[in-house]
Design an enzyme around this catalytic site. Structure first.
Site, PDB file in Angstrom:
ATOM      1  N   GLY A  49       0.814  -1.209   0.000  1.00 14.44           N
ATOM      2  CA  GLY A  49       0.000   0.000   0.000  1.00 14.44           C
ATOM      3  C   GLY A  49       0.845   1.255   0.000  1.00 14.44           C
ATOM      4  O   GLY A  49       2.086   1.203   0.052  1.00 14.44           O
ATOM      5  N   MET A  50       0.187   2.403  -0.019  1.00 13.59           N
ATOM      6  CA  MET A  50       0.916   3.670  -0.090  1.00 13.59           C
ATOM      7  C   MET A  50       1.822   3.858   1.111  1.00 13.59           C
ATOM      8  O   MET A  50       3.016   4.165   0.956  1.00 13.59           O
ATOM      9  CB  MET A  50      -0.056   4.840  -0.200  1.00 13.59           C
ATOM     10  N   GLY A  95       2.875   1.566   3.334  1.00 14.67           N
ATOM     11  CA  GLY A  95       3.850   0.495   3.410  1.00 14.67           C
ATOM     12  C   GLY A  95       4.995   0.658   2.427  1.00 14.67           C
ATOM     13  O   GLY A  95       6.171   0.458   2.778  1.00 14.67           O
ATOM     14  N   TYR A  97     -15.628   1.977   7.947  1.00 14.16           N
ATOM     15  CA  TYR A  97     -14.178   2.015   8.095  1.00 14.16           C
ATOM     16  C   TYR A  97     -13.792   2.536   9.481  1.00 14.16           C
ATOM     17  O   TYR A  97     -12.905   1.976  10.153  1.00 14.16           O
ATOM     18  CB  TYR A  97     -13.584   2.908   7.002  1.00 14.16           C
ATOM     19  N   ASN A 124      -5.237  13.024   6.644  1.00 14.11           N
ATOM     20  CA  ASN A 124      -5.250  12.556   5.264  1.00 14.11           C
ATOM     21  C   ASN A 124      -3.828  12.548   4.693  1.00 14.11           C
ATOM     22  O   ASN A 124      -3.034  13.455   4.973  1.00 14.11           O
ATOM     23  CB  ASN A 124      -6.125  13.468   4.398  1.00 14.11           C
ATOM     24  N   LEU A 125      -3.531  11.540   3.911  1.00 13.37           N
ATOM     25  CA  LEU A 125      -2.194  11.374   3.348  1.00 13.37           C
ATOM     26  C   LEU A 125      -2.233  11.466   1.826  1.00 13.37           C
ATOM     27  O   LEU A 125      -3.251  11.200   1.196  1.00 13.37           O
ATOM     28  CB  LEU A 125      -1.624  10.010   3.751  1.00 13.37           C
ATOM     29  N   ARG A 158      -9.776  20.342   4.851  1.00 11.08           N
ATOM     30  CA  ARG A 158      -9.057  19.101   5.086  1.00 11.08           C
ATOM     31  C   ARG A 158      -7.581  19.372   5.343  1.00 11.08           C
ATOM     32  O   ARG A 158      -7.010  20.340   4.844  1.00 11.08           O
ATOM     33  CB  ARG A 158      -9.198  18.144   3.885  1.00 11.08           C
TER      34      ARG A 158
END
Length: 307
Positions: free
Chosen positions: A12-13, A15, A134, A164-165, A208
């Site tokens: 994933g992003m 990881g 989630y 948020n990433l 955000r």
């Protein structure tokens, strides 16, 4: 070598940015793919951790997506993430692993919580309906870590709560991605096709907070070296936010698109604001280094080079 680290979500992003980080060389990192280890299989996860005996688990795996994806499949966002979190955390506990870093999400904060969001606000009100499944799963994982520490304080099971990433290895499909990569894709395609306008969901006034993902990877390695000193729950963010309209404008500047924006007021926008209180993070001695414009420029370059 600092020891053996079992990283979930290595593809994933988060990881992939952990694995690419210069400090990764200090660890023997295990990051089995989903074909090698199904995190939904409790017995397989328990057996893997017991056999490998890692010194530290970093739990970064999960089913993720933006508003559209969460609204379309709330059941799987709840059930998949619930099983994955439970299997990894309890598998580590049963194997006697003393250190675990669990990655949460700011979506666990109540829908009506005042901003900035402080860690003690968790479970003080109803969750945001657009990503409730989630969020519930992430709350359960967080609580598992807390209850394990409550019963056995020698187990350092702690949770980072990133805002948020965005950044390298993100998803750029507007139907599946989070806000910033979706904006990059939409504006890029508008420039290619000479579109005069790009649509924004809602009035664009929702605010955000976004952190460049390489900064989170740096924080994870700092936590790995100082887990006993880190707070049990800690927000991870930049401490400032921007409106959705601001993000669209910033991306347009970076890409060089000079069209106009139109707003679809019938579309959902989620929480009006989601800004982390970073007091604990600051007191612990860490702040992210990448500015928004620098991060967007790097992310756009990654998008051009890979997609």
């Amino acid at each position: 070598m600092r020891g053996k680290l079992f990283l979930t979500g290595g593809s994933g992003m988060v990881g992939r940015n952990v694995l690419a980080h210069p400090l990764a060389a200090n660890w023997d990192i295990l990051h089995p793919s989903s074909r090698e280890l199904d995190l939904m299989d409790a017995s397989a996860v328990e057996a893997y951790i017991a056999a490998e005996k890692p010194d530290l688990v970093v739990h970064a795996a999960g089913k993720v997506g933006g508003i559209a994806a969460n609204m379309a499949a709330p059941l799987s966002f709840l059930d998949d993430n619930l099983m994955i979190g439970r299997n990894v955390i309890m598998g580590a506990r049963k194997a006697g692993v003393r250190q675990l870093i669990n990655l949460g999400s700011t979506c666990i904060y109540p829908h009506a919580a005042p901003n900035p969001l402080r860690e003690e606000m968790i479970l003080t009100g109803e969750l945001e309906p657009t990503n409730e499944g989630y969020a519930l799963a992430k709350v359960v994982a967080l609580r598992l870590c807390q209850f394990i520490r409550r019963e056995a304080p020698e187990f350092q099971y702690k949770t980072l709560i990133p805002c948020n990433l965005y950044g390298p290895h993100d998803k750029f499909d507007p139907q599946k991605s989070h806000l910033l990569p979706a904006i990059i894709r939409k504006v890029y395609e508008a420039k290619l096709s000479n579109e005069p306008a790009v649509e924004i969901w809602g009035d664009g006034m929702a605010r955000r907070e976004f952190m460049y993902v390489e900064d989170l990877a740096t924080l994870i390695f700092k936590a790995a070296d100082n887990l006993e000193d880190m707070p049990e729950l800690m927000n991870a963010g930049v401490g400032t936010d921007h409106s959705v309209n601001d993000y669209y404008a910033s991306v347009a500047r970076n890409i060089g698109w000079e069209g106009r924006f139109v707003h679809d007021l019938s579309k959902p926008v989620g929480m009006k604001q989601k800004l982390c209180d970073t007091s604990r993070q600051t007191a612990w001695g860490w702040q992210p280094e990448t500015s928004l414009d620098e991060g967007i420029a790097k992310t756009y370059q990654y998008f051009l080079e890979t997609l």
